[in-house]
Design a protein around this motif. Sequence first.
Motif, short mmCIF file in Angstrom:
data_model
loop_
_atom_site.label_atom_id
_atom_site.label_comp_id
_atom_site.label_asym_id
_atom_site.label_seq_id
_atom_site.Cartn_x
_atom_site.Cartn_y
_atom_site.Cartn_z
N LYS A 56 0.63 -1.55 0.14
CA LYS A 56 -0.30 0.42 0.05
C LYS A 56 1.00 1.48 -0.12
CE LYS A 56 -4.09 2.44 3.01
NZ LYS A 56 -4.87 2.24 3.25
N ILE A 57 1.74 1.67 0.22
CA ILE A 57 2.58 1.96 0.94
C ILE A 57 3.41 2.59 -0.10
CG2 ILE A 57 4.86 3.30 2.07
CD1 ILE A 57 3.92 2.25 4.79
N ARG A 58 4.24 1.55 -1.39
CA ARG A 58 5.04 1.81 -2.67
C ARG A 58 3.85 2.18 -3.02
NH1 ARG A 58 9.45 -1.01 -3.48
NH2 ARG A 58 8.77 -1.99 -5.26
N HIS A 59 2.43 1.72 -3.51
CA HIS A 59 0.91 1.54 -4.85
C HIS A 59 0.91 3.32 -3.87
CE1 HIS A 59 0.00 -1.56 -6.45
NE2 HIS A 59 -0.19 -2.11 -5.46
N CYS A 60 1.04 3.91 -3.25
CA CYS A 60 0.52 5.81 -2.81
C CYS A 60 2.16 6.43 -3.16
CB CYS A 60 0.96 5.60 -1.53
SG CYS A 60 -0.60 5.05 -0.38
N VAL A 61 3.67 6.22 -3.30
CA VAL A 61 4.40 7.05 -3.53
C VAL A 61 4.77 6.73 -4.90
CG1 VAL A 61 7.22 6.38 -3.32
CG2 VAL A 61 6.04 6.13 -1.18
N GLU A 62 4.44 5.50 -5.38
CA GLU A 62 4.46 5.41 -6.47
C GLU A 62 3.10 7.02 -7.50
OE1 GLU A 62 6.19 4.24 -9.06
OE2 GLU A 62 6.43 1.90 -8.20
N LEU A 63 2.10 6.54 -7.66
CA LEU A 63 1.29 7.21 -7.81
C LEU A 63 1.24 8.86 -7.26
CD1 LEU A 63 -1.94 7.68 -8.66
CD2 LEU A 63 -2.22 7.16 -6.52
N VAL A 64 2.06 9.09 -6.59
CA VAL A 64 1.56 10.62 -6.06
C VAL A 64 3.45 11.06 -6.32
CG1 VAL A 64 2.17 12.46 -4.05
CG2 VAL A 64 1.11 10.44 -3.63
N THR A 65 4.03 10.31 -6.38
CA THR A 65 5.66 11.59 -7.05
C THR A 65 5.19 10.96 -8.67
OG1 THR A 65 6.32 9.88 -5.42
CG2 THR A 65 8.06 10.55 -7.33
N GLY A 66 4.41 9.92 -9.44
CA GLY A 66 4.09 10.13 -10.58
C GLY A 66 3.42 11.53 -11.05
N LEU A 67 2.16 11.49 -10.29
CA LEU A 67 1.23 12.26 -10.44
C LEU A 67 2.19 13.93 -10.43
CD1 LEU A 67 -1.57 11.70 -8.63
CD2 LEU A 67 -1.67 11.66 -11.07
N LEU A 68 3.11 14.27 -9.52
CA LEU A 68 3.52 15.62 -9.41
C LEU A 68 4.71 15.30 -10.77
CD1 LEU A 68 5.05 15.01 -5.42
CD2 LEU A 68 3.04 17.50 -6.82
N LEU A 69 5.62 14.32 -11.26
CA LEU A 69 6.86 14.71 -11.56
C LEU A 69 5.63 15.24 -13.74
CD1 LEU A 69 8.63 11.96 -11.26
CD2 LEU A 69 8.54 14.26 -11.81
N ALA A 70 4.33 14.16 -13.80
CA ALA A 70 3.86 14.86 -14.66
C ALA A 70 2.56 15.82 -15.15
CB ALA A 70 3.02 13.27 -15.19
N PHE A 183 0.19 5.32 -13.45
CA PHE A 183 0.67 6.42 -12.45
C PHE A 183 2.00 6.42 -12.13
CE2 PHE A 183 -3.03 8.32 -13.37
CZ PHE A 183 -3.34 9.36 -14.56
N CYS A 184 2.41 5.53 -12.20
CA CYS A 184 3.94 4.96 -11.57
C CYS A 184 5.10 5.61 -12.45
CB CYS A 184 4.69 3.10 -11.50
SG CYS A 184 4.69 3.24 -13.65
N PHE A 185 6.07 6.91 -11.00
CA PHE A 185 6.74 7.67 -11.65
C PHE A 185 7.97 7.22 -12.02
CE2 PHE A 185 8.90 5.98 -7.87
CZ PHE A 185 10.16 5.48 -8.10
N HIS A 186 8.50 6.02 -12.32
CA HIS A 186 9.73 5.65 -13.43
C HIS A 186 9.21 4.99 -14.41
CE1 HIS A 186 8.29 1.92 -12.00
NE2 HIS A 186 9.15 2.35 -10.52
N GLY A 187 8.11 5.22 -14.78
CA GLY A 187 7.08 5.07 -16.63
C GLY A 187 6.10 5.98 -16.57
#
Length: 483
Positions: A56-70, A183-187
Motif C-alpha cells: 500500500k505504501i509503495r503504491h502511494c509513493v508511486e502514484l503521488v510521485t508520478g502525478l507530481l512529475l507529470a 502513474f508509476c513515477f519511473h514509467g
Amino acid sequence: MVMKSNFYAGSRLFTPISDVVGLPIDKMNFLVCQIAALGLAIPFRTYLSPSKTSPKIRHCVELVTGLLLAGFCFGYQVLHLIVPSSASYAIMKFVNCRISHKVVFVVVLGYLSVAHIYRQIYDYGGYTLDITGPLMIMTQKLTSMAFSLSDGMLDDNTKLTEDQRNQAIRKLPGLLEFFSFLFCFHGIMCGPLCFYRDYIAFIEGTNYTPPKPKNGNDVKIQAEPPSPKGPVIEKLTIAAVCGLLMMFVVPYFPPERLTTREYLEETTFLQRSIFLLICGTLARCQYYFAWVSSDALNNAAGLGFSGYDEEGKEKWDLINNVDIYRLEMATSLKVNIDCWNKMTLIWLRRVVYDRSPRAYSTLTVFAVSAIWHGFYPGYYLTFGSAALCTVAARLVRRNVRGYFQSSPSLAFFYDCVTFMFTRIVNVYLAVPFLILELVPCLQLFWAFYAWVHFGSLGIIIFFMLIWPKFTKRKSPKLEEKTQ
C-alpha cells in the motif's frame, strides 16, 4: 528541433537554464523529470523495498510521485490521462465482462485519436512534447488490463492461450492499485509499457525468485532482491552515447534534405542511397536514447527483473523495448521488426493479433499500430509499406532460403545479401515516419524510384500468381532430408 508552438503547458521554472544551454523548455523539463525519477528510484528500491514496506505504501509513493512529475512536465494536460483512465475503470466495473474490454479499447483508442488530431491542428509538424506521449503508453496499459480482466472473469478459460491465462486478472483492482499502475513515477514519462501482472509482482516482491542451482549443487540459494547496478550503468552508458550522437551528429544528416530539388539534381542514386542509409541509421539514436534510458530508470527502481539464465546470471529485460545489437545486425525484416519497440509488439499481439480473425490479423495489427501513432500520412505510408514488404519477405524466405542452406558458404552468402537488403529497406521504410507529410514522403519514394515497393509487388505477383506452384516445391536441401 525548435519548439514551434506556444501550446506547451508544462512548468517554465527552468526557462533561464533552458535559454543558456539552448534546449527547448519542453525537452528541459522532460530531462529534469527523468533525472529526478532516477534519483528517487534508487531509494525507492532500497528503503521502500517489498521486504521493508507494505504494498500500500509503495503504491502511494508511486502514484503521488508520478502525478507530481507529470504535472510539472505537462501541466493541466494531465487531465487527459485522468479522464480516459477513470472512464475505463468505470467501464470495467459496471459493463459486462464479455464486452467491457472491447468498449475500453474503442473508448481509449478513440480518446487518443482525438488527442492526436488536436495536436496536429495546433502544432502541425512540430516536435513539442505534450501529453500524447504518456497517453499512448496509458492506452496500452488500459486496453491490456481490460482484456486481461475479461479473460480472468470468464467461466470457461479453456479457450485462452497459455499466455492469456498467465496474464489474466481475476478481479478488478482497487483504485489505488489501478492508478499506481498507470502513474508509476519511473514509467509515466516515457514508459516502457509494463503489464499489470508484472507490475503487481514488482510491487509485492513476488518477481524475485531464486536462481535454479547448477547440476550437482544441492545448496539452496536464498531469494534476495538482486541489485540492478550493472545493467543500469550499462544502459545509461548506451543512452549517453546515443544522446551525444543525437546532439552532435544527427543534425548534419536531416532526412528532409532528400526531398529538396537542389539535392536531388546534384546527387546520383548511389549518393542518395548512402545518405539515406546514414541519416536513417542515425535517426534511431533518439529512440535508443529514450527507450534505453527509461529502461535503466525502471531497473533502478527494481522493475524489469525477469529471473535468471542457465548460468544463474540475473536478467533485467522484462520491459526492454529494443535489442540494439540484434536489430542492427538483423538479416530479415521480421527480426528487425521483432527487435524494435518490443513492448508495443507484445501489446499488439496480446490485444489485437491473437484476438483477430487469422486471415486479417496482420493487416489489423498494422492498422491499429498506425492509428495508435497518430494520423500523419507518413505513419500510414510506413506501416502500409512495411506490411507489403513483410509479405514479400516471407515469400522469399519460404521459397528461396532453402536453396542456400546446403553449405556454410552459401548460407553465409545468403545472410550477407539479406543483411544488406534489410538495412536498406529498413531506412527506406522508416524515413517517412520522420518526415510525416504526404507530398515530401512521396517525393522521397520517387527519388529512389519506389524500387522497394515495385520490387515487393513483383515478388508477390511472381510467387502468388505467375508461378504459384513454386511455393509448393521443396528446396534441394529439404528434398535430401526426405529421401
